[in-house]
Design a protein around this motif. Structure first.
Motif, PDB file in Angstrom:
ATOM      1  N   LEU A  39       1.031  -1.052  -0.048  1.00  0.00           N
ATOM      2  CA  LEU A  39      -0.018   0.240  -0.052  1.00  0.00           C
ATOM      3  C   LEU A  39       0.873   1.282   0.141  1.00  0.00           C
ATOM      4  O   LEU A  39       0.547   2.400  -0.783  1.00  0.00           O
ATOM      5  N   GLU A  40       1.774   1.280   0.826  1.00  0.00           N
ATOM      6  CA  GLU A  40       2.978   2.412   0.809  1.00  0.00           C
ATOM      7  C   GLU A  40       3.348   2.744  -0.407  1.00  0.00           C
ATOM      8  O   GLU A  40       3.493   3.632  -1.075  1.00  0.00           O
ATOM      9  N   ARG A  41       4.095   1.515  -1.161  1.00  0.00           N
ATOM     10  CA  ARG A  41       4.668   1.648  -2.466  1.00  0.00           C
ATOM     11  C   ARG A  41       3.542   2.064  -3.359  1.00  0.00           C
ATOM     12  O   ARG A  41       4.067   3.044  -4.435  1.00  0.00           O
ATOM     13  N   GLU A  42       2.473   1.626  -3.422  1.00  0.00           N
ATOM     14  CA  GLU A  42       1.516   2.052  -4.614  1.00  0.00           C
ATOM     15  C   GLU A  42       0.935   3.498  -4.321  1.00  0.00           C
ATOM     16  O   GLU A  42       0.809   4.280  -5.354  1.00  0.00           O
ATOM     17  N   LYS A  43       0.934   4.161  -3.173  1.00  0.00           N
ATOM     18  CA  LYS A  43       0.650   5.338  -2.917  1.00  0.00           C
ATOM     19  C   LYS A  43       1.828   6.402  -3.439  1.00  0.00           C
ATOM     20  O   LYS A  43       1.746   7.301  -3.938  1.00  0.00           O
ATOM     21  N   GLU A  44       3.112   5.823  -3.313  1.00  0.00           N
ATOM     22  CA  GLU A  44       4.322   6.250  -3.739  1.00  0.00           C
ATOM     23  C   GLU A  44       4.307   6.621  -5.167  1.00  0.00           C
ATOM     24  O   GLU A  44       4.486   7.556  -5.758  1.00  0.00           O
ATOM     25  N   LEU A  45       3.651   5.430  -5.788  1.00  0.00           N
ATOM     26  CA  LEU A  45       3.622   5.237  -7.399  1.00  0.00           C
ATOM     27  C   LEU A  45       2.605   6.122  -7.795  1.00  0.00           C
ATOM     28  O   LEU A  45       2.585   6.882  -8.993  1.00  0.00           O
ATOM     29  N   THR A  46       1.631   6.285  -7.173  1.00  0.00           N
ATOM     30  CA  THR A  46       0.361   7.224  -7.498  1.00  0.00           C
ATOM     31  C   THR A  46       0.915   8.813  -7.499  1.00  0.00           C
ATOM     32  O   THR A  46       0.638   9.384  -8.476  1.00  0.00           O
ATOM     33  N   LYS A  47       1.485   9.118  -6.192  1.00  0.00           N
ATOM     34  CA  LYS A  47       2.115  10.439  -6.299  1.00  0.00           C
ATOM     35  C   LYS A  47       3.023  10.802  -7.364  1.00  0.00           C
ATOM     36  O   LYS A  47       3.125  11.807  -8.020  1.00  0.00           O
ATOM     37  N   PHE A  48       3.942   9.626  -7.625  1.00  0.00           N
ATOM     38  CA  PHE A  48       5.186   9.714  -8.788  1.00  0.00           C
ATOM     39  C   PHE A  48       4.278   9.969 -10.197  1.00  0.00           C
ATOM     40  O   PHE A  48       4.546  10.981 -11.004  1.00  0.00           O
ATOM     41  N   ARG A  49       3.178   9.225 -10.448  1.00  0.00           N
ATOM     42  CA  ARG A  49       2.388   9.310 -11.584  1.00  0.00           C
ATOM     43  C   ARG A  49       1.655  10.714 -11.651  1.00  0.00           C
ATOM     44  O   ARG A  49       1.664  11.432 -12.788  1.00  0.00           O
ATOM     45  N   ASP A  50       1.112  11.226 -10.593  1.00  0.00           N
ATOM     46  CA  ASP A  50       0.627  12.409 -10.601  1.00  0.00           C
ATOM     47  C   ASP A  50       1.707  13.622 -11.117  1.00  0.00           C
ATOM     48  O   ASP A  50       1.292  14.295 -11.610  1.00  0.00           O
ATOM     49  N   LEU A  51       2.917  13.466 -10.274  1.00  0.00           N
ATOM     50  CA  LEU A  51       3.926  14.308 -10.568  1.00  0.00           C
ATOM     51  C   LEU A  51       4.358  14.518 -12.052  1.00  0.00           C
ATOM     52  O   LEU A  51       4.500  15.445 -12.649  1.00  0.00           O
ATOM     53  N   ILE A  52       4.349  13.302 -12.800  1.00  0.00           N
ATOM     54  CA  ILE A  52       4.763  13.256 -14.187  1.00  0.00           C
ATOM     55  C   ILE A  52       3.533  13.776 -14.961  1.00  0.00           C
ATOM     56  O   ILE A  52       3.958  14.429 -16.079  1.00  0.00           O
ATOM     57  N   ALA A  53       2.334  13.611 -14.784  1.00  0.00           N
ATOM     58  CA  ALA A  53       1.417  14.228 -15.539  1.00  0.00           C
ATOM     59  C   ALA A  53       1.359  15.564 -15.408  1.00  0.00           C
ATOM     60  O   ALA A  53       1.084  16.529 -16.299  1.00  0.00           O
ATOM     61  N   ALA A  54       1.512  16.267 -14.280  1.00  0.00           N
ATOM     62  CA  ALA A  54       1.819  17.555 -13.979  1.00  0.00           C
ATOM     63  C   ALA A  54       2.889  18.385 -14.868  1.00  0.00           C
ATOM     64  O   ALA A  54       2.555  19.177 -15.398  1.00  0.00           O
ATOM     65  N   GLU A  55       3.953  17.430 -14.974  1.00  0.00           N
ATOM     66  CA  GLU A  55       5.099  17.966 -15.731  1.00  0.00           C
ATOM     67  C   GLU A  55       4.781  17.811 -17.308  1.00  0.00           C
ATOM     68  O   GLU A  55       5.015  18.855 -17.945  1.00  0.00           O
ATOM     69  N   ARG A  56       3.922  16.773 -17.500  1.00  0.00           N
ATOM     70  CA  ARG A  56       3.507  16.578 -19.098  1.00  0.00           C
ATOM     71  C   ARG A  56       2.540  17.772 -19.523  1.00  0.00           C
ATOM     72  O   ARG A  56       2.832  18.474 -20.566  1.00  0.00           O
ATOM     73  N   ARG A  57       1.746  18.248 -18.371  1.00  0.00           N
ATOM     74  CA  ARG A  57       0.889  19.348 -18.800  1.00  0.00           C
ATOM     75  C   ARG A  57       1.435  20.709 -19.022  1.00  0.00           C
ATOM     76  O   ARG A  57       1.021  21.843 -19.401  1.00  0.00           O
ATOM     77  N   GLN A  58       2.872  20.972 -18.284  1.00  0.00           N
ATOM     78  CA  GLN A  58       3.468  22.083 -18.337  1.00  0.00           C
ATOM     79  C   GLN A  58       4.610  22.228 -19.655  1.00  0.00           C
ATOM     80  O   GLN A  58       5.135  23.177 -20.007  1.00  0.00           O
ATOM     81  N   LEU A  59       4.648  20.955 -20.375  1.00  0.00           N
ATOM     82  CA  LEU A  59       5.286  21.134 -21.662  1.00  0.00           C
ATOM     83  C   LEU A  59       4.869  22.218 -22.528  1.00  0.00           C
ATOM     84  O   LEU A  59       3.627  22.527 -22.382  1.00  0.00           O
ATOM     85  N   PRO A  60       5.855  22.666 -23.412  1.00  0.00           N
ATOM     86  CA  PRO A  60       5.183  23.667 -24.261  1.00  0.00           C
ATOM     87  C   PRO A  60       4.298  23.409 -25.331  1.00  0.00           C
ATOM     88  O   PRO A  60       4.338  22.191 -25.789  1.00  0.00           O
ATOM     89  N   TRP A  61       3.291  24.137 -25.721  1.00  0.00           N
ATOM     90  CA  TRP A  61       2.587  24.077 -26.610  1.00  0.00           C
ATOM     91  C   TRP A  61       3.336  24.223 -27.902  1.00  0.00           C
ATOM     92  O   TRP A  61       4.036  24.993 -28.217  1.00  0.00           O
ATOM     93  N   PHE A  62       2.695  23.581 -29.101  1.00  0.00           N
ATOM     94  CA  PHE A  62       3.316  23.955 -30.412  1.00  0.00           C
ATOM     95  C   PHE A  62       2.248  23.875 -31.324  1.00  0.00           C
ATOM     96  O   PHE A  62       1.231  23.312 -31.433  1.00  0.00           O
TER      97      PHE A  62
END
Length: 129
Positions: free
Chosen positions: A2-25
């Motif tokens: 459970l602890e590792r799954e929560k870690e994974l979820t937070k990491f996935r959320d972080l990556i998704a937030a970074e993806r949304r910040q990528l420049p538009w073209f």
């Protein structure tokens, strides 16, 4: 676990937030896709909606392999698609294979969503998929 799954979820959320910040073209090419209704330009794929989701189905020209992950996801598109349409969103599946190779598989699987071929364009290469 459970602890590792929560870690994974937070990491996935972080990556998704970074993806949304990528420049538009801006897409400057006039991409044309092969569809069951004939040639369609990228703008046509919006089908009157203000937003478009493009799912890249890994199906290359002349290849007999069908991606299991793509197929699993595609099994769930038709149900979700009715809700997307109510939220001003169109969804289209794109593959590099010619339409003549796509349609028999689509029919065999019983899928109803819009699926187009980018075979004759640089779309997939330009978008690096």
């Amino acid at each position: 676990h459970l602890e590792r799954e929560k870690e994974l979820t937070k990491f996935r959320d972080l990556i998704a937030a970074e993806r949304r910040q990528l420049p538009w073209f801006k897409l400057r090419k006039d991409y044309v896709f092969e569809s069951e209704a004939g040639p369609k330009r990228l703008g046509d794929l919006f089908a009157g909606k203000s937003q478009l989701i493009v799912y890249h189905f890994m199906m290359t020209p002349g290849c007999d392999h069908r991606c299991h992950g793509c197929s699993f996801l595609a099994d769930h598109i038709d149900g979700a698609n009715q809700h997307l349409k109510h939220h001003d969103v169109s969804l289209v599946v794109v593959a590099r294979a010619p339409l003549a190779e796509i349609l028999p598989y689509k029919q065999r699987m019983g899928w109803k969503f819009d699926w187009v071929s980018s075979y004759a364009s640089d779309f997939n290469f330009d978008l690096q998929v």
